[in-house]
Scaffold this active site. Structure first.
Site, PDB file in Angstrom:
ATOM      1  N   HIS A  38      16.046 -25.550  22.841  1.00 38.14           N
ATOM      2  CA  HIS A  38      16.778 -24.408  22.306  1.00 38.14           C
ATOM      3  C   HIS A  38      17.631 -24.823  21.105  1.00 38.14           C
ATOM      4  CE1 HIS A  38      19.934 -21.119  22.537  1.00 38.14           C
ATOM      5  NE2 HIS A  38      18.811 -20.486  22.282  1.00 38.14           N
ATOM      6  N   HIS A  81      23.847  -9.723  18.501  1.00 40.35           N
ATOM      7  CA  HIS A  81      23.535 -10.817  19.430  1.00 40.35           C
ATOM      8  C   HIS A  81      24.549 -11.964  19.306  1.00 40.35           C
ATOM      9  CE1 HIS A  81      21.816 -14.940  19.257  1.00 40.35           C
ATOM     10  NE2 HIS A  81      21.524 -14.700  20.526  1.00 40.35           N
ATOM     11  N   GLU A  96      19.821 -10.239  15.586  1.00 39.04           N
ATOM     12  CA  GLU A  96      20.337 -11.591  15.890  1.00 39.04           C
ATOM     13  C   GLU A  96      21.801 -11.792  15.522  1.00 39.04           C
ATOM     14  OE1 GLU A  96      18.207 -14.785  14.007  1.00 39.04           O
ATOM     15  OE2 GLU A  96      19.207 -16.288  15.203  1.00 39.04           O
ATOM     16  N   HIS A 128      12.616 -16.055  22.574  1.00 35.02           N
ATOM     17  CA  HIS A 128      13.629 -15.709  23.577  1.00 35.02           C
ATOM     18  C   HIS A 128      13.068 -14.779  24.659  1.00 35.02           C
ATOM     19  CE1 HIS A 128      16.269 -17.410  20.413  1.00 35.02           C
ATOM     20  NE2 HIS A 128      17.054 -17.731  21.412  1.00 35.02           N
ATOM     21  N   HIS A 137      27.374 -13.415  22.137  1.00 40.34           N
ATOM     22  CA  HIS A 137      27.607 -14.808  22.550  1.00 40.34           C
ATOM     23  C   HIS A 137      29.100 -15.135  22.455  1.00 40.34           C
ATOM     24  CE1 HIS A 137      23.834 -17.204  23.116  1.00 40.34           C
ATOM     25  NE2 HIS A 137      23.273 -16.215  22.462  1.00 40.34           N
ATOM     26  N   HIS A 185      16.961 -23.597  17.070  1.00 37.23           N
ATOM     27  CA  HIS A 185      17.965 -23.011  16.181  1.00 37.23           C
ATOM     28  C   HIS A 185      18.248 -23.887  14.954  1.00 37.23           C
ATOM     29  CE1 HIS A 185      19.062 -19.217  18.139  1.00 37.23           C
ATOM     30  NE2 HIS A 185      18.807 -19.824  19.280  1.00 37.23           N
ATOM     31  N   HIS A 211      20.464 -12.248  27.040  1.00 35.67           N
ATOM     32  CA  HIS A 211      19.179 -12.187  26.345  1.00 35.67           C
ATOM     33  C   HIS A 211      18.234 -11.148  26.959  1.00 35.67           C
ATOM     34  CE1 HIS A 211      18.996 -14.582  22.737  1.00 35.67           C
ATOM     35  NE2 HIS A 211      20.026 -15.235  23.253  1.00 35.67           N
TER      36      HIS A 211
HETATM   37 CU1  CUO Z   1      18.942 -18.754  21.142  1.00 37.88          CU
HETATM   38 CU2  CUO Z   1      21.179 -16.336  21.841  1.00 37.88          CU
HETATM   39  O1  CUO Z   1      20.807 -18.255  21.925  1.00 37.88           O
HETATM   40  O2  CUO Z   1      19.754 -17.038  20.527  1.00 37.88           O
END
Ligand code: CUO
Length: 677
Positions: free
Chosen positions: A196, A352, A337, A225, A356, A200, A392
């Protein structure tokens, strides 16, 4: 990190020769010689650093050396982008090296490693340079904080050869009193979290546009995701847990607590915990220059949903842009996102990412306790927390809402005329037909790169992970045409029964299909073409060595060099197969051969090129996404009218069989440890 980031592990004893007066921070100048001796002991490699005029790092240095760094906090994000720009802007490799060494001693280490990693992944002259696994640079993001004291003890008392690995028990963050703990082995898996983080890095949402704007990145944000949520749900069903619930009302208490038991070595703090029943609040934190309300999240979501139902969004210039059948999902991915290439961030916000943040700061929304964010605020740690999946699932629901508005696939779009699958099966050595085997496997990782202690040398942590016996697919395909034809084999698997033990409705099951493999084949014009394929070849995974170890072998030619670092992105091979159950969990294996005419992308194909093993989740560097179909095809849309079951969905080029996933509760001892000890 105590080890120089640039120096491959084989050449560990290396120092940088920094010109003139610029050696470490000035405060340490009086003891510079002493430090030089200590860290320069046994030096084999001296790396000369050019004397250049250094760029202005003042903005980047506003984040303290001992603070934590979160990509999701806009101010931190801007600092990250600025530093990436500085690194990317260096004209030669030597200048880049010089500025990196300069920045390393001044900039917050988390921010530094993030920006440096993105730059190494994207600079043309660093294509062959390897990134060490983050578990080694910052082991504190992955293992129980108590471990480091023990590691120090081990290293200061015993010589390298006499040290034994420190064992991390499988159950260290909670007990089975907490239901959610049953799937902790998935959430806390090191390989999954490394994937992960790496994903990113390859697809940053904030940096120079040339880095962010990759082919279908918004769609891949959705798909990668979506597959994580599907895999988590599959895993939950194996453990008698219901599918994860969306986090719909931001004012409701969050049932799932999480106590990560991780330290931040740099900030000398514990990562904050979240008790069960915690509530989200409006965020107002001077320190992060961050202020937003939960109502902002509500508003952004309403606007996103409205756009989905209207089938169009409004761009920055106030113009309508249609969410088309194939391109709409890419626009939505970037917008939800949100990445800097969001079509209109003023209108659709940063849904998104701020979700977080709101969750990561639930324990100290106004900074009155001087606390920083929790694991949800860092892509390297977010997947540990049960709330990650609730969030998610919420995000995925928006994408599914859009997918439900699209035309259904017709039988003609799904079928491949003249191609028929007559049989599929799975063989696992030592197991019955169509049986998959899972068990626990122990592995060791070296913590020493991420710790500054003397005497030096390796200290290992031993952890336990899910694993499966390697297996093979055997697929028999008839080609009734006169010519050889090519096709794409797509392999998926989903649970057969729901939480109550009833056969799944296809409209639910399609969202639980996890991709196992995808590859192109050539079919002779004969009654039976037999295709065999090893599980280790999967289009989503990378091998264990890739996930956890520095690669000692350097790639040998330019082509290999070019793609080398994409290698770190990929689902860990040991997590390909869900755990199953001791009595045998029944799943359905789905195989399809699709028409190459609708799949092919010029100059790019699944798994082709070095280090493209995980092309389904990570794409291929400098190439277009290697499959023209919508990601998740053929399960990404609602089934055509009249299709209620998986059987009814099938066209002749598809086949389904039941498989049993049998879990054995034994623990396998570590495989041979890496050659770096
Ligand atoms: Cu990979 Cu929310 O963590 O996008």
């Amino acid at each position: 990190p105590s080890e120089p980031f640039f120096v491959p592990k084989g050449d560990r004893k290396a120092v940088f020769d920094v010109p003139n007066n610029d050696f470490l921070v000035e405060r340490f100048r009086p003891v510079a010689d002493e430090l030089g001796t200590r860290f320069g002991e046994d030096t084999q490699v001296r790396v000369p650093v050019r004397n250049i005029s250094f760029p202005d790092l003042s903005f980047v240095m506003e984040l303290g050396r001992r603070d934590n760094f979160s990509l999701f906090i806009p101010r931190h994000r801007e600092m990250g982008s600025r530093l990436i720009d500085i690194f990317m802007g260096m004209r030669t490799f030597d200048d880049f090296l010089a500025v990196s060494v300069y920045a390393r001693d001044r900039v917050n280490p988390y921010l530094f490693v993030y920006a440096l990693s993105v730059a190494i992944l994207h600079r043309p002259d660093t294509k062959g340079l390897q990134l060490p696994p983050l578990t080694e640079i910052f082991p504190e993001k992955y293992v129980d904080g108590g471990l480091f004291e023990r590691a120090r003890e081990e290293s200061s008392i015993l010589s390298e050869g006499a040290r034994v690995p420190i064992e991390i028990p499988l159950d260290y963050t909670a007990t089975d009193l907490e239901e959610e703990h049953r799937v902790a082995y998935f959430r806390e898996d090191l390989g999954i979290n490394l994937h992960h983080w790496h994903w990113h890095l390859v697809y940053p949402f904030s940096a120079n546009r040339t880095i962010v704007e990759k082919d279908r990145r918004g769609e891949l944000f959705y798909y990668m995701h979506q597959q994580i949520v599907a895999r988590y749900n599959f895993e939950r069903l194996c453990n008698r847990l219901g599918r994860v619930k969306r986090l719909l009302n931001f004012r409701d208490p969050i049932e799932e607590g999480y106590f990560p038991k991780l330290d931040t070595l740099v900030a000398s703090r514990n990562w904050a915990s979240r008790h069960s029943g915690a509530k989200l609040s409006d965020i107002s934190r001077e320190v992060d220059q961050l202020r937003f309300d939960l109502q902002d999240l509500d508003r952004w979501r309403d606007r996103i949903i409205e756009a989905i139902h209207l089938g169009r969004v409004i761009n920055n210039r106030g113009e309508n842009v249609d969410l088309t059948e194939t391109g709409g999902i890419d626009i939505l991915g970037n917008m939800v996102e949100a990445s800097i290439i969001s079509i209109n961030q003023n209108l659709y916000g940063d849904f998104h990412n701020f979700g977080h943040v709101a969750i990561a700061l639930a324990h100290d929304p106004d900074h009155r306790h001087l606390e920083t964010f929790s694991v949800m605020g860092d892509p390297a740690t977010a997947m540990r927390d049960p709330v990650f999946y609730r969030w998610h699932a919420t995000i995925d629901d928006l994408f599914q809402m859009h997918k439900r508005t699209l035309p259904r696939y017709t039988p003609a779009q799904l079928d491949y005329q003249g191609i028929r699958i007559s049989n599929i099966e799975i063989t696992t050595t030592g197991a019955g037909k169509n049986e998959l085997r899972t068990f626990w496997q122990q592995n060791d990782i070296d913590l020493s790169r991420g710790m500054d202690f003397a005497p030096r040398g390796s200290v290992f942590a031993r952890f336990t992970q899910l694993a499966h016996a390697p297996f093979q697919y055997k697929i028999t395909v008839e080609n009734s045409g006169n010519e050889r034809r090519m096709g794409t084999v797509r392999i998926f698997m989903a649970p057969k029964f729901d939480e109550r033990g009833l056969p799944m409705l296809f409209r639910d099951q399609r969202l639980l299909f996890i991709e196992l493999d995808k590859f192109q084949v050539t079919l002779n014009n004969s009654r039976s073409n037999t295709i065999t394929r090893d599980s280790s070849k999967s289009s989503i995974t990378i091998p264990f060595e890739r996930t956890f170890r520095d690669l000692e072998a350097r790639p040998t030619n330019q082509g290999e060099l070019a793609a080398f670092n994409y290698c770190g992105c990929g689902w860990p091979e040991h997590m390909l197969v869900p755990k199953g159950s001791q009595e045998g969990f029944i799943a359905q294996l789905f195989v399809m051969v699709s028409n190459i005419a609708d799949d092919r992308v010029d100059g790019s194909a699944p798994g082709q090129g070095t280090c493209s093993e995980s092309s389904s989740f990570c794409g291929i560097r400098d190439k277009r996404y290697p499959d023209k179909r919508s990601m998740g095809f053929p399960f990404d849309r609602m089934p055509r009218t009249g299709v209620e079951t998986l059987q009814q969905f099938l066209t002749p080029n598809m086949a389904v069989t039941d498989v049993r996933i049998v879990f054995n509760n034994r623990v396998q001892a570590p495989r041979a440890v890496s050659n770096t000890i």
